[in-house]
Design an enzyme around this catalytic site. Structure first.
Site, PDB file in Angstrom:
ATOM      1  N   ALA A 132       0.773  -0.659  -0.108  1.00 19.55           N
ATOM      2  CA  ALA A 132       0.298   0.224   0.183  1.00 19.55           C
ATOM      3  C   ALA A 132       1.219   1.262  -0.170  1.00 19.55           C
ATOM      4  CB  ALA A 132      -0.583  -0.148   1.233  1.00 19.55           C
ATOM      5  N   GLY A 143       2.173   1.902  -3.687  1.00 16.94           N
ATOM      6  CA  GLY A 143       0.605   1.692  -4.148  1.00 16.94           C
ATOM      7  C   GLY A 143       0.062   3.169  -4.163  1.00 16.94           C
ATOM      8  N   ASP A 144       0.554   3.590  -3.148  1.00 18.67           N
ATOM      9  CA  ASP A 144       0.043   4.882  -2.696  1.00 18.67           C
ATOM     10  C   ASP A 144       1.001   6.207  -3.257  1.00 18.67           C
ATOM     11  OD1 ASP A 144      -1.517   7.330  -1.541  1.00 18.67           O
ATOM     12  OD2 ASP A 144       0.270   8.032  -0.445  1.00 18.67           O
ATOM     13  N   ALA A 145       2.058   5.710  -3.316  1.00 12.71           N
ATOM     14  CA  ALA A 145       3.261   6.965  -4.254  1.00 12.71           C
ATOM     15  C   ALA A 145       2.904   6.675  -6.354  1.00 12.71           C
ATOM     16  CB  ALA A 145       4.580   6.347  -3.571  1.00 12.71           C
ATOM     17  N   GLU A 179      -0.522   7.882  -6.968  1.00 14.12           N
ATOM     18  CA  GLU A 179      -0.507   9.452  -7.007  1.00 14.12           C
ATOM     19  C   GLU A 179       0.182   9.857  -7.829  1.00 14.12           C
ATOM     20  OE1 GLU A 179       0.584  13.530  -3.928  1.00 14.12           O
ATOM     21  OE2 GLU A 179       0.467  11.866  -3.426  1.00 14.12           O
TER      22      GLU A 179
END
Length: 133
Positions: free
Chosen positions: A22, A25-27, A30
Site C-alpha cells: 500500500a 501503491g499510494d506513491a 499519486e
C-alpha cells in the site's frame, strides 16, 4: 531488488506486507494522477487541489468500486489482504472507507511490482478523473 532473478524477485514481492504494498501503491497512484492532470497547464494551487481530491481515501474507495468487476481472483485476494491489514480507524473516516482505500493502494503497489501492463489496463478504466475548467 534489481539484481535478482525474476523468480527470486517475485518471491520477495510475495513476502512484502500488505501495508508495504500500500505504501508503494499510494506513491504510484499519486504519480499517475499528477501525470494525468498535468495537461492543460494550471496554476500550482489548482494542481494540488485536484490531486488531493483524487488521492484521498474516499476517492480511492470510489475508484476501487469501479475496478472491482474487472479484477481477477488473485487481484481480489490482494484486496482482501490489504483490507485485513487495516486495524486502526482514522479519525475522519469510517473503517470501511479506510479499508477500501488501503486495499486499492495494496493492489496498485502489487501490480506495479509484478505486472505493470495489467496495472496500466486497470488504470485506463479510471480515466474519468475530472479536470479543472
Amino acid at each position: 531488488m534489481a539484481n535478482l532473478t525474476a523468480e527470486k524477485r517475485f518471491v520477495q514481492i510475495e513476502r512484502l506486507s500488505p501495508l508495504a504494498l500500500a505504501y508503494i501503491g499510494d506513491a504510484v497512484y499519486e504519480l499517475y494522477v499528477r501525470t494525468f492532470l498535468l495537461m492543460p497547464p494550471k496554476r500550482m494551487a489548482d494542481y494540488h487541489n485536484l490531486v488531493i481530491r483524487q488521492v484521498k481515501a474516499e476517492a480511492q474507495a470510489a475508484k476501487l468500486e469501479i475496478l472491482e468487476p474487472y479484477l481477477t481472483a488473485l487481484e481480489k485476494d490482494i484486496l482482501r489482504r490489504g483490507r485485513n491489514a487495516c486495524r486502526v480507524k482514522p479519525k475522519r473516516l469510517t473503517l470501511k472507507v479506510y479499508q477500501q482505500a488501503t486495499s486499492f493502494e495494496t493492489l496498485i503497489g502489487y501490480l506495479y511490482l509484478t505486472d505493470f501492463q495489467r496495472l496500466q489496463e486497470l488504470l485506463a478504466k479510471l480515466k474519468s478523473i475530472p479536470k479543472i475548467s
